[in-house]
Design an enzyme around this catalytic site. Structure first.
Site, PDB file in Angstrom:
ATOM      1  CG  ASP A 136      -2.380   0.691   1.093  1.00 14.58           C
ATOM      2  OD1 ASP A 136      -2.132   1.619   0.139  1.00 14.58           O
ATOM      3  OD2 ASP A 136      -3.247   0.332   2.180  1.00 14.58           O
ATOM      4  CG  ASP A 177      -9.472   2.379  -0.343  1.00 10.65           C
ATOM      5  OD1 ASP A 177      -8.918   1.422  -0.694  1.00 10.65           O
ATOM      6  OD2 ASP A 177      -8.927   3.440   0.158  1.00 10.65           O
TER       7      ASP A 177
END
Ligand code: DGJ
Length: 737
Positions: free
Chosen positions: A478, A548
């Site tokens: 990430d 997301d």
């Protein structure tokens, strides 16, 4: 496929069965563009496209009054000598001059393609897949040598380009701009398509017509960004999905970039792409070189869909590497939306166990397993296990998950550090921070200075211990904030303009070292969702978390936009809980799966929390995905109806042998007594009979010309299905008919 040099005319012709790319040496010795488009006869010498003629106010050569750079199409244009458009590079010389003039010197042609140094790039599996041309151009005054690289591919309508700039003199020069390519086109009758957004709504396609002046997208965030993707399409105004000319440009790079078009007042178009020149300064000492990243230029004369299919095939075969190349991806269950950082081993095992019962293959433990990571104020930089949460370590948990019959993966964010971490306390000078200035935070974290080798080494050593100790099959990498105050503490003033690029080189080197050390691990890239979704990262991580925003309705748009420039095998897509965490929208589990399955597929929720009926459906979804994932991830994709245009959108995938197809139709809002819609299919065998949903038998041609009818005696869809619904159709070619 081949590359021909017409010696007498000094013209190069790169071609395969679908395209031609022609260049020639201009009267003053600079390399000029002659033709790029549909394949033309490779024996053709081109005479008409180098515009000549005396014009007031244009600057001419003393030796040839007729020739002016201003009217020419150039391959790697310089600043300062008669071409007033945007240059592809700029070199500051010791005497303060920035004027250069690159003259063709020599060239070489060879089979295959060389790797780029420390950079991601397309590669050949066998040497006969591609032919490369290297053209050496020299500026005799600045003593700079520029090599332009062109690779033409046999199977795909693709040319890859980059440049290498070498200081061949004794004095230092400073590169203040070094783009990867310039593509000059002879007219401006084009539209520009960019893929833009923000967090949560990445890569929406936006098209605009080009008028005189410049059109530009860029990133200065230190990563390619959700705001503008480093992929653009330049298309004819009437080009649609299935007809017309289009040129795609994918930048194989994950840092700051610029993509620009400049329509000049003579009616020509210049396209430029490369590292963003803002705050870029690269000193070159005697003998040193700078290599630009690569751009993949793709071409189609049969619409955008064909352009995307070429890009998909090319990326799957010539960018993605390693064990997971052209391989169906594991169906995973990730705990992030179920628990965020609030978990212990027991909770995790309960979620994993239910996943196994459903048929999931891989369990992924997301953020929160390391350091003092209980919220996002602490822990980043400390890559050792939090034993309060996982008493038997990552190794112990991995073993227990493996014992359930699942593979195990974890989340990392290696480029970041929290103020509250052992790493930051020990090395406060390891973050990017400008002297005496505020250090901006993003999600309460700072960016590690990956331009420093010792920083990358430290993170590698920490991660190596974790990866080597436990049985880890998957890593989610990430990156949750952009770079600000870009300054490498303690480094000399003269190298600060190198920091953004060196940072990305640091990221790539860490990826490369981890991949080499752990070749069996599947990497998935992520950056607050899809903020570093580019062809560069794909070279290291075969898949990338798309967004997301896991709301299925939103995802149709995100995944549809993404599909223009990236293959479905790259698209990380999961079914999450309903109502959705990001939008509060409730969508049935079947409809959520019908969009997530056009990607790598997985679940992002606690399956213990869903109803028994939904769980039964989940089991069926996983069975379905196992049967069709190869088709869904590697089949030919056809975009049929755009979610940006209509209430109903649709797309389909067709197997390479045309024997199987899946068609998904999505409806946004329900209205009563709706009309009937026909979705015309694509890519089928027109003469074959297909069985649709084990019910109807229809020829491929009627399915493509007449379409499938929606709804077709489907009462629920017609009456009371509600909003945000979908249908999936399975088409199988009959064996003998
Ligand atoms: C942002 C990612 O996009 C999410 O999927 C999740 O991994 C969080 N970070 C964890 O902090």
């Amino acid at each position: 496929m081949g590359i021909i040099f017409h010696e007498k005319e000094k013209q190069f012709h790169l071609f395969n069965s679908q395209l031609s790319y022609c260049m020639g040496v201009c009267p003053d010795g600079e390399l000029g563009q002659l033709y790029f488009g549909r394949k033309i006869n490779e024996n053709q010498k081109i005479t008409y496209t180098q515009t000549k003629g005396v014009r007031p106010l244009c600057c001419n050569l003393k030796e040839d009054e007729n020739y002016t750079k201003e009217l020419s199409m150039l391959e790697y244009p310089a600043f300062g000598n008669g071409d007033f458009r945007t240059p592809a590079y700029e070199i500051k010389q010791k005497n303060g001059s920035r004027v250069t003039n690159l003259i063709y010197k020599s060239h070489s042609i060879y089979n295959g393609k060389k790797p780029l140094n420390g950079l991601p790039a397309s590669y050949t599996n066998t040497d006969d897949e591609a032919t490369t041309l290297e053209i050496l151009c020299v500026d005799e005054v600045a003593k700079v040598e520029v090599t332009l690289f062109y690779t033409v591919w046999e199977k795909y309508p693709v040319i890859c380009r980059h440049a290498s700039i070498k200081n061949a003199g004794d004095e230092e020069v400073v590169l203040t701009k070094a783009l990867s390519l310039c593509l000059d086109l002879p007219d401006v009758e084009y539209n520009w398509m960019q893929f833009e957004g923000t967090w949560g709504r990445e890569r929406y396609p936006v098209e605009r017509s080009l008028s005189n002046g410049t059109t530009q997208i860029e990133s200065m965030r230190g990563h390619s960004s959700a705001n503008y993707n480093p992929f653009v399409i330049v298309k004819r105004k009437n080009t649609d999905e299935f007809m017309g000319e289009a040129i795609g440009l994918n930048f194989v790079y994950s840092g700051n970039f610029v993509a620009q078009s400049e329509a000049d007042t003579y009616g020509k178009l210049r396209i430029l792409m490369g590292i963003n020149p803002r705050w870029f300064e690269w000193p070159l000492a005697k003998g040193e070189s700078f290599e630009t990243p690569e751009v993949i230029i793709s071409y189609s004369n049969s619409g955008l869909n064909a352009l995307s299919q070429s890009i998909h095939g090319f990326m799957n075969n010539n960018i993605v590497r390693g064990k997971y190349k052209n391989t169906p991806r594991p169906i995973l269950l990730n705990n992030w939306e179920a628990t965020e950082m609030d978990f212990d081993e027991e909770k995790i095992l309960k979620i994993a166990k239910k996943g196994k019962e459903a048929g999931v293959e891989l369990f992924v433990l997301d953020d929160g397993w390391f350091g003092k990571r209980n919220d996002d104020y602490a822990g980043l930089g400390d890559w050792f296990v939090n034993t309060k949460k996982l008493p038997e370590g990552v190794k112990g948990l991995a073993k227990k998950v493996n014992d359930l019959g699942l593979k195990f993966g974890i989340w990392i964010e290696p480029e970041m550090v929290n103020e509250d971490s052992d790493l930051y306390r020990a090395h406060p000078d390891w973050v990017l921070a400008a002297p005496d200035r505020v250090r901006s935070l993003g999600r309460h974290q700072m960016v590690l200075d990956f331009s420093k080798k010792e920083v990358v080494d430290n993170i590698f050593d920490q991660l190596y211990v974790v990866f080597a100790d436990a049985n880890i099959s998957y890593i989610k990498w990430d990156m949750n904030r952009s770079i600000t105050e870009c300054y490498s503490q303690g480094a000399a003033a003269g190298v600060q303009g190198m920091v953004y690029h060196r940072y990305i080189l640091g990221v790539y080197s860490l990826y490369e070292r981890l991949i080499k050390a752990f070749p069996d691990i599947l990497f998935e890239s992520c950056a607050s969702g899809g903020s570093r979704f580019d062809a560069g990262i794909l070279y290291y991580a075969p898949q990338a978390w798309c967004s997301d925003d896991t709301d299925a309705h939103e995802r149709i748009k995100i995944q549809y936009g993404t599909s223009y420039g990236y293959p479905l095998s790259m698209v990380g897509a999961h079914v999450s809980a309903s109502p959705n965490l990001q939008t509060g929208r409730a969508i049935a589990i079947g409809d959520r799966a019908n969009i997530a399955c056009f990607g790598t597929f997985g679940y992002e929720l606690d399956l213990n929390e869903i109803s028994e009926a939904d769980f039964v459906e989940v089991k069926e979804q996983i069975k379905f995905m196992k049967e069709y994932r190869e088709l869904l991830q590697y089949g030919d994709l056809y975009r049929l109806e755009s979610p940006f245009e209509k209430n109903i959108s649709a797309w389909m995938v067709v197997s390479k042998d045309k024997s199987t197809a899946l068609v998904a139709v999505y409806k946004n809002l329900k209205s009563p007594n709706e009309g009937i819609v026909r979705i015309r299919l694509k890519g089928l065998d027109p003469d074959a009979v297909y069985t649709v949903d084990e019910k109807k038998e229809l020829y491929g041609d009627i399915l493509m010309e007449g379409g499938i009818q929606v709804p077709d005696g489907d009462k629920e869809w017609f009456f009371a299905d509600g909003d945000f619904t979908s249908r999936m159709y399975i088409l199988k070619k009959n064996v003998t008919k």
